[in-house]
Design a protein around this motif. Structure first.
Motif, PDB file in Angstrom:
ATOM      1  N   ALA A  94       0.913  -1.305   0.153  1.00  0.00           N
ATOM      2  CA  ALA A  94      -0.152  -0.043  -0.244  1.00  0.00           C
ATOM      3  C   ALA A  94       0.843   1.213   0.069  1.00  0.00           C
ATOM      4  CB  ALA A  94      -0.987  -0.004   1.169  1.00  0.00           C
ATOM      5  N   SER A  95       0.337   2.340  -0.685  1.00  0.00           N
ATOM      6  CA  SER A  95       1.105   3.473  -0.600  1.00  0.00           C
ATOM      7  C   SER A  95       1.113   4.186   0.823  1.00  0.00           C
ATOM      8  CB  SER A  95       0.251   4.608  -1.628  1.00  0.00           C
ATOM      9  OG  SER A  95       0.836   5.846  -1.494  1.00  0.00           O
ATOM     10  N   ALA A  96       2.288   4.546   1.385  1.00  0.00           N
ATOM     11  CA  ALA A  96       2.146   5.304   2.624  1.00  0.00           C
ATOM     12  C   ALA A  96       1.449   6.592   2.497  1.00  0.00           C
ATOM     13  CB  ALA A  96       3.570   5.424   3.081  1.00  0.00           C
ATOM     14  N   LYS A  97       1.295   7.187   1.532  1.00  0.00           N
ATOM     15  CA  LYS A  97       0.545   8.433   1.391  1.00  0.00           C
ATOM     16  C   LYS A  97      -0.750   8.304   1.380  1.00  0.00           C
ATOM     17  CE  LYS A  97       4.312  11.341  -0.768  1.00  0.00           C
ATOM     18  NZ  LYS A  97       4.778  12.196  -1.631  1.00  0.00           N
ATOM     19  N   CYS A  98      -1.339   8.191   2.566  1.00  0.00           N
ATOM     20  CA  CYS A  98      -2.981   7.882   2.472  1.00  0.00           C
ATOM     21  C   CYS A  98      -3.324   8.476   3.767  1.00  0.00           C
ATOM     22  CB  CYS A  98      -2.933   6.461   2.648  1.00  0.00           C
ATOM     23  SG  CYS A  98      -2.337   5.548   3.965  1.00  0.00           S
ATOM     24  N   TYR A  99      -4.765   8.420   3.920  1.00  0.00           N
ATOM     25  CA  TYR A  99      -5.469   9.234   4.844  1.00  0.00           C
ATOM     26  C   TYR A  99      -5.205   8.318   6.338  1.00  0.00           C
ATOM     27  CZ  TYR A  99      -9.346   9.750   8.255  1.00  0.00           C
ATOM     28  OH  TYR A  99     -10.082   9.676   9.514  1.00  0.00           O
ATOM     29  N   GLY A 100      -5.134   9.225   7.377  1.00  0.00           N
ATOM     30  CA  GLY A 100      -4.486   8.535   8.795  1.00  0.00           C
ATOM     31  C   GLY A 100      -5.391   7.299   9.268  1.00  0.00           C
ATOM     32  N   GLY A 101      -6.530   7.481   8.904  1.00  0.00           N
ATOM     33  CA  GLY A 101      -7.509   6.494   9.383  1.00  0.00           C
ATOM     34  C   GLY A 101      -7.233   5.084   8.597  1.00  0.00           C
ATOM     35  N   THR A 102      -6.715   5.159   7.386  1.00  0.00           N
ATOM     36  CA  THR A 102      -6.393   4.000   6.284  1.00  0.00           C
ATOM     37  C   THR A 102      -5.088   3.543   6.915  1.00  0.00           C
ATOM     38  OG1 THR A 102      -7.681   4.913   4.539  1.00  0.00           O
ATOM     39  CG2 THR A 102      -5.860   3.186   4.245  1.00  0.00           C
ATOM     40  N   PHE A 103      -4.212   4.456   7.447  1.00  0.00           N
ATOM     41  CA  PHE A 103      -2.855   4.199   7.816  1.00  0.00           C
ATOM     42  C   PHE A 103      -2.924   3.377   9.309  1.00  0.00           C
ATOM     43  CE2 PHE A 103       1.317   4.689  10.084  1.00  0.00           C
ATOM     44  CZ  PHE A 103       2.198   4.694   8.853  1.00  0.00           C
ATOM     45  N   MET A 104      -3.821   3.639  10.003  1.00  0.00           N
ATOM     46  CA  MET A 104      -3.860   3.039  11.339  1.00  0.00           C
ATOM     47  C   MET A 104      -4.712   1.670  10.999  1.00  0.00           C
ATOM     48  SD  MET A 104      -2.639   4.955  13.381  1.00  0.00           S
ATOM     49  CE  MET A 104      -2.873   4.386  15.059  1.00  0.00           C
ATOM     50  N   LEU A 105      -5.566   1.395  10.075  1.00  0.00           N
ATOM     51  CA  LEU A 105      -6.293   0.235  10.103  1.00  0.00           C
ATOM     52  C   LEU A 105      -5.346  -0.811   9.501  1.00  0.00           C
ATOM     53  CD1 LEU A 105      -8.764  -1.551   9.359  1.00  0.00           C
ATOM     54  CD2 LEU A 105      -8.765  -0.331   7.019  1.00  0.00           C
ATOM     55  N   ARG A 112      -0.281  -5.022  13.133  1.00  0.00           N
ATOM     56  CA  ARG A 112       0.170  -5.651  14.753  1.00  0.00           C
ATOM     57  C   ARG A 112      -0.775  -6.536  15.136  1.00  0.00           C
ATOM     58  NH1 ARG A 112      -0.999  -3.968  19.604  1.00  0.00           N
ATOM     59  NH2 ARG A 112      -2.649  -2.594  18.769  1.00  0.00           N
ATOM     60  N   GLU A 113      -2.189  -6.434  14.956  1.00  0.00           N
ATOM     61  CA  GLU A 113      -3.345  -7.100  15.513  1.00  0.00           C
ATOM     62  C   GLU A 113      -3.242  -8.454  15.020  1.00  0.00           C
ATOM     63  OE1 GLU A 113      -6.351  -3.677  17.286  1.00  0.00           O
ATOM     64  OE2 GLU A 113      -6.760  -5.313  15.861  1.00  0.00           O
ATOM     65  N   ARG A 114      -3.121  -8.769  13.639  1.00  0.00           N
ATOM     66  CA  ARG A 114      -3.187 -10.046  13.029  1.00  0.00           C
ATOM     67  C   ARG A 114      -2.194 -10.582  12.397  1.00  0.00           C
ATOM     68  NH1 ARG A 114      -8.619  -8.346   9.679  1.00  0.00           N
ATOM     69  NH2 ARG A 114      -7.998 -10.090   8.264  1.00  0.00           N
ATOM     70  N   GLY A 115      -0.986  -9.882  12.763  1.00  0.00           N
ATOM     71  CA  GLY A 115       0.361 -10.337  12.067  1.00  0.00           C
ATOM     72  C   GLY A 115       0.397 -10.346  10.591  1.00  0.00           C
ATOM     73  N   ILE A 116      -0.253  -9.409   9.898  1.00  0.00           N
ATOM     74  CA  ILE A 116      -0.330  -9.521   8.362  1.00  0.00           C
ATOM     75  C   ILE A 116       0.805  -8.629   8.137  1.00  0.00           C
ATOM     76  CG2 ILE A 116      -1.639  -9.239   6.364  1.00  0.00           C
ATOM     77  CD1 ILE A 116      -4.062  -9.692   8.216  1.00  0.00           C
ATOM     78  N   GLU A 117       1.722  -9.065   7.219  1.00  0.00           N
ATOM     79  CA  GLU A 117       2.863  -8.012   6.822  1.00  0.00           C
ATOM     80  C   GLU A 117       2.317  -6.982   5.932  1.00  0.00           C
ATOM     81  OE1 GLU A 117       7.218  -7.907   4.517  1.00  0.00           O
ATOM     82  OE2 GLU A 117       6.314  -9.772   4.716  1.00  0.00           O
ATOM     83  N   LEU A 118       2.497  -5.427   6.374  1.00  0.00           N
ATOM     84  CA  LEU A 118       2.111  -4.471   5.567  1.00  0.00           C
ATOM     85  C   LEU A 118       3.527  -3.885   4.797  1.00  0.00           C
ATOM     86  CD1 LEU A 118       0.920  -1.810   5.055  1.00  0.00           C
ATOM     87  CD2 LEU A 118       0.871  -1.307   7.324  1.00  0.00           C
ATOM     88  N   ARG A 119       3.668  -3.793   3.572  1.00  0.00           N
ATOM     89  CA  ARG A 119       4.573  -3.242   2.826  1.00  0.00           C
ATOM     90  C   ARG A 119       4.370  -1.910   2.382  1.00  0.00           C
ATOM     91  NH1 ARG A 119       6.954  -8.778  -0.333  1.00  0.00           N
ATOM     92  NH2 ARG A 119       7.390  -9.746   1.655  1.00  0.00           N
ATOM     93  N   TRP A 120       4.875  -0.967   2.953  1.00  0.00           N
ATOM     94  CA  TRP A 120       4.645   0.530   2.608  1.00  0.00           C
ATOM     95  C   TRP A 120       5.169   0.890   1.148  1.00  0.00           C
ATOM     96  CZ3 TRP A 120       0.279   2.182   4.167  1.00  0.00           C
ATOM     97  CH2 TRP A 120      -0.092   2.368   5.512  1.00  0.00           C
ATOM     98  N   VAL A 121       4.600   1.718   0.486  1.00  0.00           N
ATOM     99  CA  VAL A 121       5.338   2.374  -0.781  1.00  0.00           C
ATOM    100  C   VAL A 121       5.476   3.708  -0.367  1.00  0.00           C
ATOM    101  CG1 VAL A 121       5.150   3.113  -3.174  1.00  0.00           C
ATOM    102  CG2 VAL A 121       4.666   0.565  -2.459  1.00  0.00           C
ATOM    103  N   LYS A 122       6.692   4.145  -0.363  1.00  0.00           N
ATOM    104  CA  LYS A 122       6.883   5.513   0.351  1.00  0.00           C
ATOM    105  C   LYS A 122       6.798   6.672  -0.617  1.00  0.00           C
ATOM    106  CE  LYS A 122       9.866   7.895   3.465  1.00  0.00           C
ATOM    107  NZ  LYS A 122      11.105   8.407   3.852  1.00  0.00           N
ATOM    108  N   ASN A 123       7.367   6.224  -1.756  1.00  0.00           N
ATOM    109  CA  ASN A 123       7.139   7.160  -2.918  1.00  0.00           C
ATOM    110  C   ASN A 123       6.161   6.548  -4.163  1.00  0.00           C
ATOM    111  OD1 ASN A 123       7.029   9.187  -4.960  1.00  0.00           O
ATOM    112  ND2 ASN A 123       9.397   8.694  -5.401  1.00  0.00           N
ATOM    113  N   PRO A 124       4.777   6.776  -3.851  1.00  0.00           N
ATOM    114  CA  PRO A 124       4.107   5.962  -5.075  1.00  0.00           C
ATOM    115  C   PRO A 124       4.313   6.552  -6.424  1.00  0.00           C
ATOM    116  CG  PRO A 124       2.892   7.795  -3.454  1.00  0.00           C
ATOM    117  CD  PRO A 124       4.277   7.525  -2.930  1.00  0.00           C
TER     118      PRO A 124
END
Ligand SMILES: Cc1ncc(COP(=O)(O)O)c(C=O)c1O
Length: 472
Positions: free
Chosen positions: A147-158, A165-177
């Motif tokens: 997912a693109s790290a440039k996103c709404y704060g709520g989406t960032f937290m979800l 963190r809660e479900r142990g699914i690996e999140l791979r941020w794209v810093k520069n979309p």
């Protein structure tokens, strides 16, 4: 009554349901031939539906929680989803149904294939419903999503808190979309979906949707786009290869600010590495009939009516607000108290070229004689002198509302680092490029001279001294 008769009774309703669906399909096909504004005004509420509703030319608001059935056969056919029905308002509702049909028609405007929508209680519920079905554990090992790290704060937290963190699914941020290679390097055999917000809130980050869709599809993955800032009046990602569109309908689609809502809108036959065939065939309908029913993020029919009313004039309002936002961005770019303006319509902005490719006012040719780019109502800018100077400027605003809101008919400003993007912390904000002195401005429908006037007087309060100090 024998069993045979019983099934005949249910069959009667199944047949009735088929006729209802055929009628809806014909009406939908007829509306798809109309212009964007006409679809926005009428949606799928036509004369036949009105005659069943006391002739009301405006969609009725069905506040009832539940549907009464003629008999047990009717109930069985509807509850087993063998015929259309609205059953219970958490599952479906006729007024919400009118909204869903309108949203699907608008998002699918100019797109050849079938498009379906599921309306939700909020934009966050829509982001959740659009992504969670792909995170099913099938025992095949670790899973990840990109997912693109440039996103709404709520989406960032979800994504970071609830999924990673809660479900142990690996999140791979794209810093520069904007960097295609960064996306490509993050996807592997365990990836479940690719998600990007375009343009992003608050930095107006962007990427090449068509190239990203091709990349995702090459891996058998769906591309999910949050297109809230653009709305279908400026950009329709399905036309460029995206599979699922998420909207926070609470924003420019409901400029009045009378409702919180969201939508998951998808084309038919999307790729997915998990889930049943129904998920791939008609994702939004699958979500609506099953996960949405079980999770329960249903939208109020009253909200649906408020939104329908706002949607009727979506194109003209988005045009007005975007035109004013361009003037405001140009003004800000010339002010000594401003370090940087984030608005893709400004030449020199890294997103300028990609914005020119994707952000067009729908049906502009007749009005303007040629297609015209519009870059949305949203912009960001950093105030020279750091967070303290940004707060000083912000506190000085006299007409522009200080609120965590956007897409309103009224101009609204916020400081994302202390509001929308506060929860994700310093590190998360660095990742998303949300500086402490960034101000987000959602330009409304006031006269732009008055918006600029308010900004001008507030900037004067920041003062030359702060600017000079910052320059040293
Ligand atoms: C781009 C974007 N997506 C999703 C959301 C969440 O929408 P809602 O507030 O309707 O839950 C927002 C809200 O600000 C947003 O800006």
């Amino acid at each position: 009554m024998t069993d045979h008769n019983h099934s005949t009774g249910v069959q009667h309703y199944i047949d009735q349901g088929q006729a209802m669906l055929a009628g809806l399909a014909a009406h939908r096909a007829a509306m798809r031939g109309k212009k964007f504004d006409t679809i926005a005004v009428h949606g799928l509420y036509g004369m036949q539906a009105a005659l069943g509703n006391q002739g009301s030319i405006i969609e009725p608001v069905y506040m009832s929680t539940a549907q009464h059935f003629e008999n047990s056969d009717h109930m069985e056919a509807a509850l087993s989803y063998q015929m259309p029905g609205w059953i219970y308002s958490r599952v479906a509702n006729p007024t919400v149904g009118f909204l869903e049909e309108t949203l699907a028609l608008l998002e699918g405007y100019g797109f050849g294939g079938e498009v379906t929508a599921c309306a939700t209680a909020s934009g966050m519920a829509a982001v959740f419903m659009a992504t969670n079905p792909f995170l099913e554990r099938d025992g095949s090992g670790p899973i990840n999503f990109v997912a693109s790290a440039k996103c709404y704060g709520g989406t960032f937290m979800l994504f970071s808190e609830r999924y990673a963190r809660e479900r142990g699914i690996e999140l791979r941020w794209v810093k520069n979309p904007l960097d295609f290679d960064e996306w490509a390097g993050q996807i592997d055999a365990n990836t479940r979906f690719v998600f990007g917000e375009m343009p992003s809130n608050p930095g107006l980050g962007m990427f090449d949707i068509a190239a990203l869709a091709e990349l995702a599809h090459g891996h058998g993955l769906p591309l999910i786009i949050d297109s809230t800032v653009a709305t279908p009046a400026l950009m329709r990602p399905l036309l460029h290869g995206a599979d699922i569109v998420v909207q926070s309908v609470s924003k420019a689609m409901t400029t009045s600010g009378f409702a919180i809502a969201g939508a998951v809108i998808a084309r038919a036959n999307i790729p997915s590495r998990v889930g049943p065939d129904a998920l791939r065939q008609n994702f939004a309908l699958y979500v609506k009939l099953l996960p949405f029913r079980d999770h329960g993020p249903g939208i109020s029919p009253f909200s649906a009516m408020m939104i329908l009313n706002d949607l009727r004039t979506l194109r003209s309002k988005v045009n007005l607000m975007s035109t004013s936002a361009m003037r405001v961005a140009q003004f800000l770019a010339d002010q000594p108290q401003i370090e940087q303006v984030f608005y893709p319509g400004l030449p020199g902005t890294p997103e300028y070229a990609i914005a020119q490719k994707y952000m067009w006012l729908v049906d502009a040719e007749e009005e303007f004689g040629a297609p015209v780019n519009r870059f949305s109502h949203l912009l960001g800018f950093t105030v020279a002198g750091g967070p303290a100077a940004a707060r000083k400027f912000f506190d000085q605003l006299q007409m522009i509302w200080r609120a965590t809101d956007l897409g309103r008919v009224k101009t609204v400003a916020t400081i994302p680092a202390i509001s929308t993007h506060q929860q994700q912390g310093e590190e998360g904000r660095d990742l998303a490029n949300v500086a402490g002195n960034l101000v987000r401005l959602s330009v409304g429908a006031e006269h732009p001279a008055d918006i600029i006037g308010d900004l001008e007087q507030a900037l004067a309060a920041v003062g030359e001294r702060t600017v000079m100090a910052a320059a040293r």
